[in-house]
Design an enzyme around this catalytic site. Structure first.
Site, PDB file in Angstrom:
ATOM      1  N   ASN A 216       0.974  -1.293  -0.286  1.00 30.20           N
ATOM      2  CA  ASN A 216       0.080  -0.252  -0.008  1.00 30.20           C
ATOM      3  C   ASN A 216       1.002   1.128  -0.074  1.00 30.20           C
ATOM      4  O   ASN A 216       2.150   1.587  -0.072  1.00 30.20           O
ATOM      5  CB  ASN A 216      -0.955   0.104   1.498  1.00 30.20           C
ATOM      6  CG  ASN A 216       0.121   0.316   2.566  1.00 30.20           C
ATOM      7  OD1 ASN A 216       0.138   0.861   3.009  1.00 30.20           O
ATOM      8  ND2 ASN A 216       0.042  -0.804   3.549  1.00 30.20           N
ATOM      9  N   ASP A 286      -3.528  -6.737   4.577  1.00 30.28           N
ATOM     10  CA  ASP A 286      -5.204  -6.935   4.696  1.00 30.28           C
ATOM     11  C   ASP A 286      -4.727  -8.706   4.506  1.00 30.28           C
ATOM     12  O   ASP A 286      -5.050  -9.884   4.788  1.00 30.28           O
ATOM     13  CB  ASP A 286      -6.757  -6.810   4.809  1.00 30.28           C
ATOM     14  CG  ASP A 286      -6.142  -5.578   5.243  1.00 30.28           C
ATOM     15  OD1 ASP A 286      -6.134  -5.606   6.985  1.00 30.28           O
ATOM     16  OD2 ASP A 286      -7.036  -4.361   5.387  1.00 30.28           O
ATOM     17  N   ASP A 314      -4.245 -10.392  12.516  1.00 32.21           N
ATOM     18  CA  ASP A 314      -4.768  -8.281  12.875  1.00 32.21           C
ATOM     19  C   ASP A 314      -3.924  -8.654  13.809  1.00 32.21           C
ATOM     20  O   ASP A 314      -3.574  -9.489  14.796  1.00 32.21           O
ATOM     21  CB  ASP A 314      -6.058  -8.658  13.485  1.00 32.21           C
ATOM     22  CG  ASP A 314      -6.127  -7.192  13.791  1.00 32.21           C
ATOM     23  OD1 ASP A 314      -5.076  -6.798  14.510  1.00 32.21           O
ATOM     24  OD2 ASP A 314      -7.209  -7.093  13.226  1.00 32.21           O
ATOM     25  N   VAL A 316      -2.336  -6.224  15.795  1.00 28.08           N
ATOM     26  CA  VAL A 316      -3.252  -5.181  17.042  1.00 28.08           C
ATOM     27  C   VAL A 316      -3.502  -6.108  17.982  1.00 28.08           C
ATOM     28  O   VAL A 316      -3.826  -6.230  19.339  1.00 28.08           O
ATOM     29  CB  VAL A 316      -3.260  -3.932  17.001  1.00 28.08           C
ATOM     30  CG1 VAL A 316      -4.779  -3.774  16.064  1.00 28.08           C
ATOM     31  CG2 VAL A 316      -3.108  -2.921  17.896  1.00 28.08           C
ATOM     32  N   PHE A 332      -4.251   1.930  14.628  1.00 29.81           N
ATOM     33  CA  PHE A 332      -4.447   3.033  13.391  1.00 29.81           C
ATOM     34  C   PHE A 332      -5.501   2.255  12.312  1.00 29.81           C
ATOM     35  O   PHE A 332      -4.710   1.130  12.597  1.00 29.81           O
ATOM     36  CB  PHE A 332      -2.759   3.748  13.475  1.00 29.81           C
ATOM     37  CG  PHE A 332      -2.415   4.670  14.339  1.00 29.81           C
ATOM     38  CD1 PHE A 332      -2.120   6.003  13.384  1.00 29.81           C
ATOM     39  CD2 PHE A 332      -1.728   3.977  15.616  1.00 29.81           C
ATOM     40  CE1 PHE A 332      -1.511   6.673  14.837  1.00 29.81           C
ATOM     41  CE2 PHE A 332      -1.028   4.657  15.973  1.00 29.81           C
ATOM     42  CZ  PHE A 332      -0.612   6.551  15.268  1.00 29.81           C
TER      43      PHE A 332
END
Length: 409
Positions: A216, A286, A314, A316, A332
């Site tokens: 990204n 992701d 995931d 976090v 975030f």
């Protein structure tokens, strides 16, 4: 390196003591950089320094009179005696710090304006040594530096490189940006002393073949600023980065380079165990490719190819659910719409203590706006440089952690 102005140095009074050496030319660049950072800079030059650069150079760069003689200050039109000049300073930087100045400072000799200011001063001092490599390693210089370190004097450098004498080795003046970062550590208060902070940042990359990746647009700049400012405020910081380090960082920041989401997960879980705070500023992919290809795919083979993706873990949420969980976990979330709605949902679903919501348009930009979500608190943060935003976020994290600790008592 990214030279966005640091909020730590803004408004600080920096007294720059310039001694004699060929590196004086690079100290002029340092003075200019400190001014750009928003600091107020006044210069004192030794007689030896004047042999390399005239006072007019530093007067032009700083907009302030340059002081060279101890007794001239008595008649100075600004009314600045050497004691008043020392008291004006929030910090003193000696650059280049020659073997001669180091020796006189270490043994309490005040025979010119520079050394008198060092002894009449109660502000923190940062030495940036520069000299011949053999001189740097001499027992006398080593002994003098040990004396000054024992007195709480800070130092940055020197670096290894080509020296003006034609030799190669340790003794080269640190880069101006490196000196400025070291000065942040010297000049700032240390409310985070004793805390361990872990920050991840950057855009993870998922390999498709030997050359192509899924990623990204995130630059990792905000996360780097978070790590740098937390360190300046006294924290022990680990920075897990999936991007090139484009910002000068203090030597006290431990860096961990990763590439994929899985790499970042493994390092995050290991480093974040029992940390005081984990700040998940990274833009994690992701998805990853189900079947990465070894070698490089040819153009013709791509036309009819179907690619399968698998969901990444995931990070976090995983850290937030650890048994040895950090005391405070911040997520975030970059969204293109319904920022607060999505942010509040993730604040709950990920099991984190706070969340910073922002817009995807902030990626790869030098500034950003955001929302701070913590419990029932929703605070809108206007657009500002990422350096300033990082400082605001660090302060909000400190407040939230202090509040949480108070409730636990």
């Amino acid at each position: 390196m990214n030279l966005i102005a640091s909020p730590i140095l803004r408004g600080k009074n920096i007294l720059l003591l310039v001694s004699g050496g060929i590196a004086v030319f690079r100290v002029a660049e340092l003075a200019r950089l400190l001014i750009k950072q928003g600091a107020k800079v006044r210069c004192v030059m030794t007689k030896s320094a004047e042999a390399f650069v005239t006072p007019l150079t530093f007067e032009t760069l700083t907009g302030e009179a340059v002081h060279t003689e101890l007794f001239d200050l008595i008649q100075d039109s600004h009314g600045i005696g050497h004691i008043a000049l020392a008291r004006w300073a929030d910090a003193i930087v000696v650059a280049p710090a020659t073997a001669n100045v180091i020796a006189r400072y270490a043994h309490g000799i005040a025979d010119d304006l520079c050394t008198t200011l060092l002894l009449a001063n109660d502000a923190p001092v940062l030495l940036a040594p520069a000299m011949n490599g053999v001189m740097w390693q001499s027992s006398a210089v080593v002994r003098n530096l040990e004396i000054l370190r024992g007195q709480g004097v800070s130092m940055v450098g020197p670096e290894v490189g080509d020296l003006a004498c034609g030799e190669h080795g340790a003794g080269r003046l640190s880069e101006p940006a490196t000196i400025a970062v070291a000065l942040e550590l010297v000049v700032s208060a240390k409310p985070l002393q004793g805390q361990r902070w872990v920050v991840n940042t950057g855009a993870t990359k998922e390999s498709w073949d030997a050359t192509r990746v899924l990623s990204n647009r995130a630059s990792g700049l905000l996360g780097m600023w978070l790590a740098r400012l937390a360190a300046a405020l006294g924290a022990t910081v680990d920075l897990i980065h999936a991007c090139e380090i484009s910002l000068p960082l203090p030597a006290t920041v431990r860096t961990h380079a990763v590439e994929s989401a899985e790499d970042m997960l493994q390092v995050s879980v290991k480093v974040a165990a029992a940390a005081d705070i984990f700040v998940a500023a990274a833009a994690v992919s992701d998805y990853a490719f189900e079947q990465p290809v070894s070698g490089k795919l040819k153009r013709g083979a791509l036309s009819n190819m179907r690619v399968g993706l698998r969901e990444n873990c995931d990070i976090v949420a995983t850290v937030a659910s650890m048994v040895l969980r950090p005391k405070f976990v911040v997520a975030f979330a970059a969204e293109s719409e319904k920022h607060l709605e999505h942010g509040l949902g993730k604040l709950k679903s990920k099991g984190v203590d706070a969340l910073v919501a922002n817009d995807v348009s902030n990626m790869a930009s030098a500034d950003a706006a955001a929302w701070w979500l913590c419990g029932e608190v929703i605070e809108s943060l206007p657009r500002m440089s990422k350096a300033d935003l990082a400082l605001v976020l660090v302060q909000l994290m400190m407040q939230a952690m202090a509040k949480e600790n108070h409730h636990c008592q």
